[in-house]
Structures are given as structure tokens and as C-alpha cells.
Enzyme design. Structure first.
Site, PDB file in Angstrom:
ATOM      1  N   ASP A 197       0.868  -1.174   0.000  1.00  0.00           N
ATOM      2  CA  ASP A 197       0.000   0.000   0.000  1.00  0.00           C
ATOM      3  C   ASP A 197       0.914   1.236   0.000  1.00  0.00           C
ATOM      4  O   ASP A 197       2.130   1.129   0.166  1.00  0.00           O
ATOM      5  CB  ASP A 197      -0.847  -0.083   1.281  1.00  0.00           C
ATOM      6  CG  ASP A 197      -1.926   0.984   1.360  1.00  0.00           C
ATOM      7  OD1 ASP A 197      -2.255   1.588   0.338  1.00  0.00           O
ATOM      8  OD2 ASP A 197      -2.448   1.191   2.479  1.00  0.00           O
ATOM      9  N   GLU A 208       2.761   5.166  -3.826  1.00  0.00           N
ATOM     10  CA  GLU A 208       2.777   6.191  -4.903  1.00  0.00           C
ATOM     11  C   GLU A 208       4.110   6.934  -4.952  1.00  0.00           C
ATOM     12  O   GLU A 208       4.505   7.331  -6.044  1.00  0.00           O
ATOM     13  CB  GLU A 208       1.620   7.170  -4.693  1.00  0.00           C
ATOM     14  CG  GLU A 208       0.255   6.522  -4.832  1.00  0.00           C
ATOM     15  CD  GLU A 208      -0.128   5.632  -3.663  1.00  0.00           C
ATOM     16  OE1 GLU A 208       0.428   5.874  -2.567  1.00  0.00           O
ATOM     17  OE2 GLU A 208      -0.938   4.721  -3.837  1.00  0.00           O
ATOM     18  N   ASP A 237      -9.130   4.099  -1.866  1.00  0.00           N
ATOM     19  CA  ASP A 237     -10.072   4.479  -0.801  1.00  0.00           C
ATOM     20  C   ASP A 237     -11.373   5.068  -1.348  1.00  0.00           C
ATOM     21  O   ASP A 237     -11.576   6.281  -1.337  1.00  0.00           O
ATOM     22  CB  ASP A 237      -9.393   5.484   0.134  1.00  0.00           C
ATOM     23  CG  ASP A 237      -8.180   4.881   0.806  1.00  0.00           C
ATOM     24  OD1 ASP A 237      -7.989   3.654   0.696  1.00  0.00           O
ATOM     25  OD2 ASP A 237      -7.416   5.627   1.440  1.00  0.00           O
TER      26      ASP A 237
HETATM   27  C1  NOJ Z   1      -4.686   3.258   2.729  1.00  0.00           C
HETATM   28  C2  NOJ Z   1      -5.294   2.133   1.946  1.00  0.00           C
HETATM   29  O1  NOJ Z   1      -5.835   2.600   0.748  1.00  0.00           O
HETATM   30  C3  NOJ Z   1      -6.326   1.435   2.801  1.00  0.00           C
HETATM   31  O2  NOJ Z   1      -6.885   0.383   2.081  1.00  0.00           O
HETATM   32  C4  NOJ Z   1      -5.688   0.963   4.087  1.00  0.00           C
HETATM   33  O3  NOJ Z   1      -6.660   0.379   4.897  1.00  0.00           O
HETATM   34  C5  NOJ Z   1      -5.036   2.113   4.808  1.00  0.00           C
HETATM   35  N1  NOJ Z   1      -4.090   2.754   3.939  1.00  0.00           N
HETATM   36  C6  NOJ Z   1      -4.315   1.665   6.086  1.00  0.00           C
HETATM   37  O4  NOJ Z   1      -3.261   0.838   5.791  1.00  0.00           O
END
Ligand code: NOJ
Length: 997
Positions: free
Chosen positions: A560, A563, A637
Site C-alpha cells: 500500500d 505512490e 479508498d
Molecule cells: C490506505 C489504503 O488505501 C487502505 O486500504 C488501508 O486500509 C489504509 N491505507 C491503512 O493501511
């Protein structure tokens, strides 16, 4: 900030109670626009858009780029020349080396570089030590093949004066018509122009120049007028230098040691009304225009990987990943371009319509699509694909950047995630609950809270006390665990991972050359620089089972924030003047960064233990062209809102046609609490995401499918079962993607490229080549959907065989909450496994059902691909690949081998599958002539003489109103890996089988 909160595990209990109260009042959220640049706030975008406006409004404009004819040479499929850029203020002409390479595949590649920078003949500003060349290594990360140069490409003798013409592609069907002055290229197929470069004269390669320091003038009277005068002067020169040397946004100043260096080009698609691709944006599949006008955007599509949380719908704003592949489609042709550049990029799209000429018969109205590509730095490096079909285009792009990884079979089943399962006991409890409610799932996920104080490769000692025991419980039902590992490494004492990172000097550097320090989940952090081969070597060591204790062979990884997300960085990412391995600025490589990290993780998973080689599974949020080779992606998200459910379909479809089909969205929506109806509908839609995972933010209420209660839980379970039932069809679709580049879920235009009315449809989808057509419900309170049918084949409801037929029309299909709208197009054989199990691993040796869906001529075809779903032995022949064909003429269903020549691995694998049989054949649209038939004859290759020809029970169910007739062959007992034939002819069954020979 909602997404940035993360509780200490000790508080989690209280916190959850508190939250479940608070979350009743979750406020409406929306993206913080002010955190992200508009084109006007991004210097090079603004300059180039302004340039486009100036050019468009001037009738006397000619592009200042000209090929010097004396420099043209052509050999071995490549044209070389120098393009001279005439600079306004009369400086020397800038020399720009051009290559046009013609590839064996029929694709052409154009690069334009800057000679001075190739030679390193520039001065950097400040004390910068960065590389002087334009970034030229994107291809090393993105490309893996397809670069064989065409032997047959040849210069045409007959080119007009001032033009060079090259024939290339199969049978010389493709032509590149290169105009010298001003420089432009038309790419033609069969004599017709399909793609044009610099037709509008927007080519702009900002060449290197030294900054002319202006003397600081003392403040005099009348200064205001002076300023105005100066502005006017500059405007006259057409050069606004204000963003050339540094640029400030949101309090962060980007120093630019090389000054302005953008590359921009207009690319036009004459006669093409639709363009698709360039993910990732929350927008429709057919891209809207970006220069205003009703229903269209005012901003270009932006490609600058960023952590845009609470992102908004229907927007050209950038998101987490970038694939600079665009395809243009019209009836009879698909063409495309791949803009191989890793820097921040903006793409304007406009369309122009030429009306039909009423005086000259036969001239139709025509729409052209024009695009304008603008990148901040790097080479101009563009591939041109001439199709002519969507299938060709995806194959051509896939040959260059690689096809999608064939995942382990568990990875295409259901994943259960949330931020966070709070302890190992919690995980075990959720695991048991799924069983208690008979809901299938394969993988449970751990978000950042499993770590000890956000230190990756550690477990929280108070909450994850015995991860091994947890992993073993999962193993009992062949389930897996995925844990998150992010690229930011906590900068703290007594953490060996950061100590090693620093000692080995493997972190990204700041512009001063020190290890860059920024802020993310753990607080102060550093970022592993996976552009550095030594960093990858080190990264691999961290995943070894004896290094990352508590992980087992059923543990996989989630990447995660790659970017990368930097909470205190400009636009929540890294400063562009940071420096990576090799001396490249972050500016140059930004969009590739996430892929290098994902790639390192993939490699690490391959080498966890000597001798244990399993296909890795790694999910990534950030991606670029090539990421498809190493795992899956998800759309980040999203929100628990109907609009986000709706938007997920075009987004996932777009990933598919853009070469990265292993894609999905958070089922249920990440932020906020979905209503039970929304959650249920989301599961019913999520079963069609190639990557299928439920996930939720830490501030949301629990929402595992068993929580909602009756009837929602049962309905969600039914949806999950449908996914599991069709896993053989999904796996076959993945195999097709992995070998041909085809999308796994397919939009209408891709399946019916001739049907103009369906080109923009992006709310229904086909699963692989199965003919399964799904239209998920994305509207609250809906009890039906309207499905568009492009062709005249009969389509049958998956569950009750209601028939829909009529090309070019929308058909109303009932969809009360408990009903999933899913149709089967006539002409296919769909493989499935009907026994409900707790996980896909437990289905490995289950028998198959084949659903034969007859077309209007009474024929059907389908395929099945099967392997151990785990190792790489399929690469050496350990697989089953069958074609099932039902022929009306012979009234028989046959299974034939598509697998080519068998190897010892094939034999070994076939042995393990010898007892896996077809337990049922269902024929939908069965001919009424079968109504008295009571048995069919089954023949199997290699069976013992006595069993070679056997009679098997057959039952016929007549048509009932709109419901088609169908028939079932019960337990033909043929092996899935063998050749066989089921004879439905009159000679067979109905008491007269004695006459057969
Ligand atoms: C951002 C991610 O997009 C999300 O899916 C994740 O739960 C959070 N970071 C925490 O790691």
C-alpha cells in the site's frame, strides 16, 4: 483527518464501541481539492495548455520543428534523423535526435531526445548532482519484449518531396508518412490515416537553457508601471518564465536543477469518436473531453500517482496509478498509443465533428478525437498500435509490457479484509464465523495494526501473540493470510530494518544527497529505493520465513502507500527534486516508483525458502505499465456510497482494456458505513471484479457478510457461492489474459467491436470468453435492470433460462434484491463446480458441471483451463486445456485437447486429476426433438472396452413461456482431462441405442 487516524491496539476495544456510536453520524466526505494541483497550478501543464491555445487561435502558426533532410538514414527497420527546433529569440537551432523504429509486431515506436543533454553538455543549477540526460530508463521497467525490429520495413521510393514514407507491418499494410517540414507523422493502415502526430503543431520539447540571472533592480518610483511593462514584454516573447526555475505549491518548493524540460505532443485519431484507457480516473470508460462544454471536464486527465483519499466521482483528477495507454475505437478499427513516460503527465481530449455534406451524397458526418499529451520531463517515447481489433491492440501492448500474471487459484476467490482485525484471536474468530454461516472465503487480511508500532516485519506482541498458530488454523481449510507491508520504514531506534536500510544506504535521497526523511503511518520514516538493485536484493532477505517470523507459506503480501504516500510531502507524495538510484530525480520516475516496490515484493515472495517456488500474490495500490506482471491492484479508498459502486464498474473495465485486468474495488466502500442494501448489492457486483475483496476503514462498523442478518446474509452468501461456482470459468479467463492480453471482464465494445450503439456502454460486462453477461445493480431500491444486447443471439437468464433476444435493444431483466442479473449468451459452454465449499482450495478435486448454451443454430463452444493453481509447473506442461464443442449437425458434445504436446509434467498432472470427472451436463435451449429421449451415449478415449460406450440418463424439460427448454445429462462420468464425446443423436438414447456401431 478520517483516513489518517489509527488507534493504538490497547485502545481498540473502547475505541470500537465509541466508533460504532460515532459512525452513526459519519459526515459526508469529499476530496481535498486544494491538496492537488490543477493544470494551471502545474507550471509545465499550464505552459503547454497556453501554448495550445495560442497555436489554435493563430491562423499563421507553423510548428518550429523540422527534420534536417541531410540527417535522415534508414537501416534495419529504424529511421534516424535530427529534428531541428527553431528557437524564437534566434539562438542556435536545438538538435533533437529522432528515431522511428518499426517493430515486427506492426507497432511503430517514435523517440525524440535532446542532443545536448544526451552528451551531458548542460550545467545544472545549484549544487545538484543529478543526471544530465533526459530520463531514458522507463522502458527498462515497463517493457519485457516485443521489440524485435521488422525485417520487412522499407523506405518507399515514391515518397513526395519533403516526405519520407516507410512501409511496415504484415504485408507492408502499415505506412508511416513522415513530413519533414514542419515535422509530423501520419500512421496509416491500408492507405488510410489512423493516427497523426503533430498534426495540430503542439509538439513542444522544452530544451535546456541556462538561467539568465536578471539584475535585482532597486525599488524606484513608478515601479508598478515597470512591472506591467515587463509582463507585457514577456508576453510578447511568449515565454512566461515564472515556473521554469522553481515552483511552490502548498508550502513546498520544487527546485529544478535542469530548468524547464517538458515534452508535449498532439496525437489525433481521425474518424474515431471514442477513446478509452489512461487509467486511473474515476470516470466513464469512453473518455469525456477536457476543454469544457456541457457534461465535459475543464481539466486534462492527470497521471501523477497520488494518495487521493476520499476521491470524487466523475473527475479527471489523478488517482493512485497510471497506465499511459490510450485506445481509439470506431466501427471496424481499434488503434492506440502508449506514451512511455514516467513523469507527471496530463492529457487533454477534444473532439471535432464534421457534418455530412448535404450536396455530396455518401459523405457521412464524422467525429475526430484529438489528444494533447504533456509530460514534465524525460524523452518523448511513444508506441503506435494499428490494431485493427481490440484483441490485436491488447496483444500488441501486452507483448511489450507483459501479460498479466497467472495468479494462484486462491487469489481469484474471495478476500476478507478490514482495517483492522485486531488480534490473532479476532482473525481466528472471523475464520470460524465464516464456517458457521457456511460462507466461502479464501483469504483474510491484516492491515497496519498487526505490526508492532508500525514497524513492518514485526507483530504487535500484545495482540498478535501467536501468528503461527493463527496461520495454521487458516491452513486447515486451505485458507491464506495477507499482511500489509508498506514502503516507508519507521525511522526509530532499535529497529533492525531501518538500521540496515541506513547502513546499506538504500533509501531515496533528498536533493542534498542525504537519506530523505518524511512522515507516514509510523511518523518519521524513510523510503526504500527499489530502483536500486541492491535494495531489491536486501528486500528479498526480509521476507524469508526465518527472517519474518510468524509468516508461513500461506502468508502473502499487500503493498500500500507506494505512490509513494508522504503525509507531509507536496500533494501527499515525495518532493520531485528527491533523488533515486542512478542519479535520477523523483520527478523523472514518479509514476514508476510504485511498480518498482511491488516488483521487489514479488521477487522477494519467489525466494522465501530455497526449493519452495510458488506463484507470489502481492496486491498493489500504485501501478504503471508492467505492474500486471507481478500482481493485482485495487482502486483505493472509495466511499460506501452508491455512486462509488457504480463508478467501480467502468474503472475495473478500464483496467482490463488497459492491460492490468487483475483489478477490483473495495467491496462495501472503504469510508463510511454502507446500508445493508448497498452492501448486498456491492457483493453482488463485487463477484465480477477479477480481484474480489471486502475492505473497510478503521472507523467503520464491522460488516463481514454474516453480520447483516437475514435476508442480507443469505443473499450475500448466494452471491459468493456464485463466484465460487464459476471459479473454473474465471480461472480460464485469467489464463486467456495471461497468454493473449485479453481483459478478464470485457466491455461491450470489446466483444462487439462493430456495434456502434454499444461503444460507450460501461455498466455491464462479459466474463472472459464465456458469454456470461452481467449487469450489476448500482441503484438504490432498484428491482430491475436494463441490459443492452448487441447481437441477435438468444441470451438466457443464468438461473431460470428466461430468454431475451433482440439486437440493439435494451431488455428489462428483473432484479429484486435476491436476484443477480446474469445472462448467458447462446453459443457457449460454461465450466463450473457446483458443490458449495468453504474455500477454493477444498474444491481442487471437485467434479465439474458443463452448461452448454446453444446459439440460434444449435451450436456451442467453450474452453476450460486448469492447473495445480499454485506452482509454475504449468509452464512445463502441467495443465489441462480443453475445448468443448456442441455441434448441432452431429448432435454431440465433444471434449478435445487444446494443450499441445504432452510432457512428463503433463502426464504427472493428469494423473492427479484422473478421478476428477464431469458430473453433469446441462443443455440450455435444448431442441424439442429431444423430448422423448431418456438416455445418451457416452464415449471416452482410453476407457476400458466395456466402458468405452455407455448409456447415461438424460432428462428433458420443455420450454415454459419465456423459459427455454433445457436438458440434463446426469453423471456422464467422463474425466475432465480426457477426450470424450456425448452423443445426443436420435440413434443414441430413447431405446434405439442397440443400432449403434
Ligand atoms: C490506505 C489504503 O488505501 C487502505 O486500504 C488501508 O486500509 C489504509 N491505507 C491503512 O493501511
Amino acid at each position: 483527518m478520517l483516513s489518517r487516524s489509527s488507534s493504538s491496539p490497547r485502545w481498540t476495544g473502547f475505541f470500537l464501541v465509541f466508533l460504532s456510536l460515532c459512525s452513526l453520524f459519519v459526515p459526508a466526505v469529499s476530496v481535498k481539492h486544494e491538496n492537488f494541483k490543477t493544470c494551471a497550478q502545474s507550471g509545465f501543464c499550464k505552459r503547454n495548455r497556453q501554448f495550445a491555445d495560442d497555436v489554435t487561435s493563430s491562423s499563421a502558426w507553423t510548428s518550429p520543428y523540422n527534420i534536417d533532410p541531410a540527417t535522415i538514414s534508414f537501416s534495419k527497420g529504424q529511421l534516424n534523423a535530427v529534428v531541428l527546433k527553431t528557437v524564437k529569440d534566434g539562438e542556435d537551432k536545438v538538435r533533437l535526435p529522432l528515431t522511428v523504429t518499426f517493430l515486427e509486431s506492426g507497432t511503430a515506436r517514435v523517440t525524440l531526445d535532446e542532443e545536448k543533454r544526451q552528451k551531458g553538455d548542460i550545467q545544472l543549477r545549484g549544487d545538484s548532482k543529478v543526471r544530465k540526460e533526459r530520463y531514458n530508463e522507463a522502458s527498462q521497467w515497463a517493457l519485457v519484449g516485443g521489440l524485435e525490429v521488422s525485417e520487412g520495413a522499407a523506405l518507399s521510393e515514391k515518397a513526395e518531396d519533403g516526405f519520407t514514407k516507410v512501409f511496415y507491418g504484415e504485408g507492408g499494410k502499415h505506412q508511416a508518412l513522415i513530413r519533414h517540414s514542419p515535422f509530423s507523422i501520419d500512421f496509416q493502415r491500408d492507405g488510410e490515416t489512423q493516427v497523426k502526430f503533430n498534426d495540430r503543431g503542439l509538439l513542444n520539447l522544452e530544451h535546456w537553457r541556462a538561467k539568465k540571472e536578471k539584475p535585482v533592480e532597486e525599488k524606484k518610483e513608478g515601479e508598478e508601471e515597470n512591472k506591467e511593462e515587463k509582463k507585457e514584454e514577456e508576453a510578447e516573447k511568449g515565454e512566461d518564465e515564472s515556473t521554469w526555475w522553481d515552483e511552490t505549491f502548498g508550502g513546498n518548493t520544487d527546485t529544478k536543477p535542469r530548468g524547464p524540460e517538458a515534452v508535449a505532443l498532439d496525437i489525433s485519431f481521425p474518424g474515431y469518436e471514442h477513446v478509452f484507457g489512461i487509467p486511473e480516473h474515476a470516470t466513464s470508460l469512453s473518455l469525456k473531453t477536457t476543454r469544457g462544454g456541457e457534461g465535459n471536464y475543464n481539466e486534462p486527465y492527470r497521471l501523477y500517482n497520488a494518495d487521493v483519499f476520499e476521491y470524487e466521482m466523475d473527475s479527471p483528477m489523478t488517482l493512485y496509478g497510471a497506465i499511459p495507454l490510450m485506445q481509439a475505437h470506431r466501427k471496424g478499427s481499434t488503434v492506440g498509443v502508449f506514451w512511455l513516460n514516467a513523469a507527471e503527465t496530463w492529457v487533454d481530449v477534444t473532439k471535432s465533428k464534421t457534418s455530412a455534406n448535404p450536396l455530396s451524397l455518401g459523405t457521412k458526418s464524422r467525429t475526430d478525437t484529438e489528444t494533447h499529451w504533456i509530460s514534465e520531463s524525460g524523452l518523448l517515447d511513444v508506441f503506435v498500435f494499428l490494431g485493427p481489433t481490440p484483441q490485436d491492440l491488447n496483444r500488441q501492448y501486452g507483448e511489450l509490457t507483459g501479460f498479466t500474471q497467472l495468479p494462484q487459484s486462491f487469489a481469484i476467490a474471495y478476500h476478507q479484509c478490514r482495517w483492522n482485525y485486531v488480534s490473532d484471536d479476532d482473525v481466528k474468530d472471523v475464520d470460524r464465523k465464516f464456517d458457521k454461516f457456511n460462507i466461502p472465503y479464501d483469504v483474510i487480511w491484516l492491515d497496519i495494526e498487526y505490526t508492532h508500532e508500525k514497524k513492518y516485519f514485526t507483530w504487535d506482541p500484545l495482540t498478535f501473540i501467536n501468528p503461527t498458530k493463527m496461520g495454521k488454523q487458516l491452513e486447515k481449510s486451505i485458507r491464506k493470510l495477507v499482511v500489509i507491508i508498506d514502503p516507508h520504514i519507521k525511522n526509530t531506534d532499535s529497529y533492525p530494518v531501518i538500521d540496515e536500510l541506513k547502513k546499506k544506504d538504500l533509501a531515496v535521497k533528498n536533493k542534498e544527497g542525504n537519506q530523505y526523511e518524511g512522515w507516514c503511518w509510523p511518523g518519521s520514516s524513510m523510503w526504500i529505493d527499489c530502483f536500486n538493485p541492491a535494495a531489491i536484493t536486501w528486500w528479498k532477505t526480509l521476507f524469508k520465513y526465518d527472517s519474518f517470523k510468524g509468516t508461513l507459506s500461506n502468508t502473502f503480501i499487500w503493498n500500500d502507500m507506494n505512490e509513494p504516500s508522504v503525509f507531509n510531502g507536496p500533494e501527499t507524495t515525495m518532493p520531485k527534486d528527491n533523488v533515486h538510484f542512478g542519479g535520477w530525480e523523483h520527478r523523472d520516475v514518479h509514476n514508476i516508483n510504485g511498480m518498482t516496490f511491488h516488483n521487489a515484493t514479488y521477487q522477494a515472495l519467489l525466494e522465501r525458502k530455497k526449493g519452495e517456488v510458488r506463484r507470489p500474490f502481492a496486491l498493489t495500490r500504485s501501478f504503471y505499465s508492467g505492474s500486471q506482471r507481478v500482481g493485482a491492484m485495487w482502486t483505493g479508498d472509495n466511499l460506501a456510497e452508491w455512486s462509488h459502486l457504480e463508478a467501480s464498474l467502468p474503472m475495473v473495465l478500464n483496467q482490463g482494456i488497459s492491460g492490468f485486468p487483475f483489478a477490483g474495488a473495495d467491496v462495501g466502500g472503504f469510508f463510511g458505513n454502507p446500508s445493508k442494501e448497498l452492501l448486498t448489492r456491492w457483493y453482488q457486483a463485487g463477484i465480477y471484479y477479477p480481484f474480489f475483496r471486502g475492505h473497510a476503514h478503521i472507523d467503520t462498523r464491522r460488516r463481514e457478510p454474516y453480520i447483516a442478518g437475514s435476508p442480507y446474509t443469505e443473499i450475500m452468501t448466494q452471491a459468493l457461492r456464485l463466484r465460487y461456482q464459476l471459479l473454473p470459468a474465471w480461472y480460464t479467463a485469467f489464463h486467456e489474459a495471461a497468454t493473449t492480453g485479453a481483459p478478464i471482464i470485457r466491455p461491450n465494445y470489446w466483444v462487439h467491436p462493430e456495434d456502434e450503439a454499444g461503444f460507450a456502454i460501461d455498466d455491464q460486462l462479459y466474463i472472459g470468453s464465456t458469454g456470461l453477461l452481467a449487469k450489476p445493480v448500482t441503484k438504490e431500491g432498484a428491482d430491475s435492470v436494463s441490459v443492452y444486447l448487441a447481437d441477435s443471439q438468444p441470451y438466457y437468464d443464468y438461473f431460470d433460462f428466461t430468454t431475451y433476444q433482440g439486437a440493439g435493444h435494451h431488455h428489462t431483466v428483473p432484479a429484486p434484491l435476491e436476484k443477480i442479473p446474469l445472462l448467458m449468451q447462446g453459443g457457449h459452454v460454461i465450466p463450473r463446480r457446483d458443490r458449495p465449499r468453504r474455500s477454493s482450495g477444498l474444491m481442487k478435486f471437485d467434479p465439474f458441471t458443463l452448461v452448454v448454451v446453444l446459439d440460434s443454430a444449435g451450436n456451442a463452444n467453450g474452453t476450460l483451463y486448469l492447473d495445480d493453481g499454485e506452482t509454475f509447473e504449468y509452464e512445463q506442461g502441467a495443465f489441462i486445456h480443453r475445448r468443448f464443442s456442441f455441434s448441432a449437425k452431429h448432435a454431440s458434445l465433444t471434449s478435445t485437447n487444446l494443450g499441445g504436446r504432452a510432457t512428463t509434467k503433463t502426464d504427472k498432472y493428469l494423473k492427479t486429476m484422473a478421478n476428477v470427472r464431469v458430473e453433469k451436463v446441462i443443455v440450455v435451449g435444448a431442441p424439442s426433438a429431444w423430448q422423448h429421449k431418456t438416455s445418451v451415449t457416452v464415449m471416452e478415449e482410453g476407457a476400458k472396452e466395456s466402458a468405452r460406450r455407455k448409456q447415461v440418463d438424460f432428462e428433458f424439460f420443455p420450454a415454459d413461456g419465456k423459459k427455454a427448454a433445457w436438458a440434463v445429462v446426469r453423471d456422464p462420468r467422463v474425466a475432465i482431462g480426457k477426450g470424450w464425446k456425448i452423443d445426443f443423436s436420435d440413434k443414441s438414447g430413447g431405446g434405439d441405442h442397440g443400432h449403434q456401431h
